[in-house]
Design a protein around this motif. Structure first.
Motif, PDB file in Angstrom:
ATOM      1  N   ASP A  37       0.848  -1.194   0.000  1.00 46.95           N
ATOM      2  CA  ASP A  37       0.000   0.000   0.000  1.00 46.95           C
ATOM      3  C   ASP A  37       0.883   1.243   0.000  1.00 46.95           C
ATOM      4  OD1 ASP A  37      -1.935   1.911   0.261  1.00 46.95           O
ATOM      5  OD2 ASP A  37      -2.632   1.279   2.244  1.00 46.95           O
ATOM      6  N   CYS A  38       1.264   1.671  -1.203  1.00 40.42           N
ATOM      7  CA  CYS A  38       2.137   2.843  -1.309  1.00 40.42           C
ATOM      8  C   CYS A  38       1.462   4.091  -0.746  1.00 40.42           C
ATOM      9  CB  CYS A  38       2.526   3.075  -2.767  1.00 40.42           C
ATOM     10  SG  CYS A  38       3.569   1.777  -3.492  1.00 40.42           S
ATOM     11  N   GLN A  39       0.171   4.246  -0.981  1.00 41.14           N
ATOM     12  CA  GLN A  39      -0.546   5.425  -0.499  1.00 41.14           C
ATOM     13  C   GLN A  39      -0.663   5.427   1.024  1.00 41.14           C
ATOM     14  OE1 GLN A  39      -1.342   7.890  -2.584  1.00 41.14           O
ATOM     15  NE2 GLN A  39      -0.422   6.627  -4.203  1.00 41.14           N
ATOM     16  N   GLY A  40      -0.631   4.240   1.611  1.00 40.72           N
ATOM     17  CA  GLY A  40      -0.765   4.127   3.055  1.00 40.72           C
ATOM     18  C   GLY A  40       0.543   4.183   3.814  1.00 40.72           C
ATOM     19  N   GLY A  41       1.646   4.421   3.113  1.00 37.62           N
ATOM     20  CA  GLY A  41       2.939   4.563   3.787  1.00 37.62           C
ATOM     21  C   GLY A  41       3.887   3.399   3.607  1.00 37.62           C
ATOM     22  N   ASP A  42       3.469   2.334   2.919  1.00 30.99           N
ATOM     23  CA  ASP A  42       4.393   1.235   2.627  1.00 30.99           C
ATOM     24  C   ASP A  42       5.445   1.694   1.624  1.00 30.99           C
ATOM     25  OD1 ASP A  42       2.743  -0.240   4.228  1.00 30.99           O
ATOM     26  OD2 ASP A  42       2.017  -1.578   2.653  1.00 30.99           O
TER      27      ASP A  42
END
Length: 322
Positions: free
Chosen positions: A103-108
């Motif tokens: 989850d790039c948008q979630g901070g990953d």
């Protein structure tokens, strides 16, 4: 307490302290029984020799010195993870993304670094790498499908990642390509023999040995052109465009290590030195005008000798002895 830079005991349990993707420091802790080098058993080698692809799961902190397919799946939020890849001196590392679910948008994040970073120090150093520091990072969340295959510039590379959602993860395939003229190298072993050749290239190359060692240089050719040697400078290496230096220190970055000796005269014979530092580096500086070559061998200093030097003083322990 063993050295923090000795592979077989202490280069595994590392945690990554990353702050917004900008602070990428690594620390080293003592390792227990989970030494990745123990995975390279004779049974595994026989299995690989039969042409089978090696597959296994990745730990949050891991080291790989073998080709294969590797999968990480988070069983809980994993905030500071890293995998280190190392090949033989004449090999380059290729990392292919087979599957990525983060989850790039979630901070990953999932990033490849061209080289290694330990305790904020880089190998190769910024002085010795053809790319800028920012160019050495490939961020999957920024590149996506554009760059799914990444090749290192030397025999080491690493990935570091943060995956917060259990069940998410990624799969990579690791392969190795041959490197005709190896430049920057980290040795997998505490002993060995190597010949470094820089053919008419303006670059600096470092060979790093993460052990206290005895190093013996048996052949050095500098400024060799059309079968003739250039005139030797009158004294020292000041102003000489081609030379070899020996460095020692407790970190990974050669540019931050202590200079122990400079060699700027070609010779055939033997010159040896005991270096009691955690990390020993032979570094060749080349102007690009000539073909430069150095052949050397090394072996780890025995425990009794290193302990004796430690008892004298920390400063003396890291200084060379002829």
């Amino acid at each position: 307490m063993p050295s923090a830079f000795q592979f077989q005991c202490h280069l595994v349990l590392i945690f990554l302290a990353a702050s917004k993707g900008e602070t990428r420091y690594l620390e080293v802790r003592d390792v227990g029984e989970d030494d990745p080098f123990l995975l390279l058993s004779e049974d595994l080698k026989r299995e690989l020799s039969a042409g089978q692809i090696y597959r296994r799961s990745l730990r949050c902190i891991d080291m790989l010195s073998i080709e294969g397919q590797f999968t990480f799946t988070a069983d809980q939020p994993q905030l500071h993870c890293a995998t280190f890849f190392i090949g033989e001196p004449e090999e380059l590392i290729i990392i292919d993304y087979d599957f990525v679910n983060i989850d790039c948008q979630g901070g990953d994040f999932l990033k490849v670094f061209d080289g290694w970073i330990l305790k904020g120090e880089k190998f190769p150093s910024s002085l010795d790498h053809p790319l800028t520091t920012s160019q050495r990072y490939v961020d999957f969340c920024e590149s996506g499908n554009i760059q799914r295959s990444i090749r290192s510039s030397q025999n080491v590379a690493m990935i570091f990642f943060r995956i917060q959602q259990p069940g998410n993860g990624f799969t990579v395939t690791v392969k190795k390509n041959s490197n005709l003229f190896p430049c920057n190298v980290i040795s997998q072993t505490p002993s060995g023999r190597f010949t470094m050749v820089i053919p008419h290239q303006h670059r600096n190359c470092s060979f790093s040995i993460i052990y206290p060692v005895m190093i013996k240089i048996s052949d050095l050719i500098l400024g060799h052109l059309n079968g003739l040697f250039l005139k030797k400078p009158s004294s020292g290496c000041a102003g000489v465009g081609d030379f070899v230096e020996l460095l020692g220190g407790a970190g990974l970055d050669p540019s931050k290590m202590f200079p122990l000796a400079d060699l700027c005269h070609s010779f055939h014979g033997s010159a040896q030195m005991k270096i009691g530092c955690d990390n020993t580096v032979l570094r060749m500086v080349s102007s690009g005008k000539h073909i430069n070559r150095v052949t050397f061998e090394y072996h780890q200093l025995d425990l009794q000798e290193t302990e004796t030097r430690k008892e004298n003083s920390i400063e003396e322990f890291c200084f060379p002895s002829i």
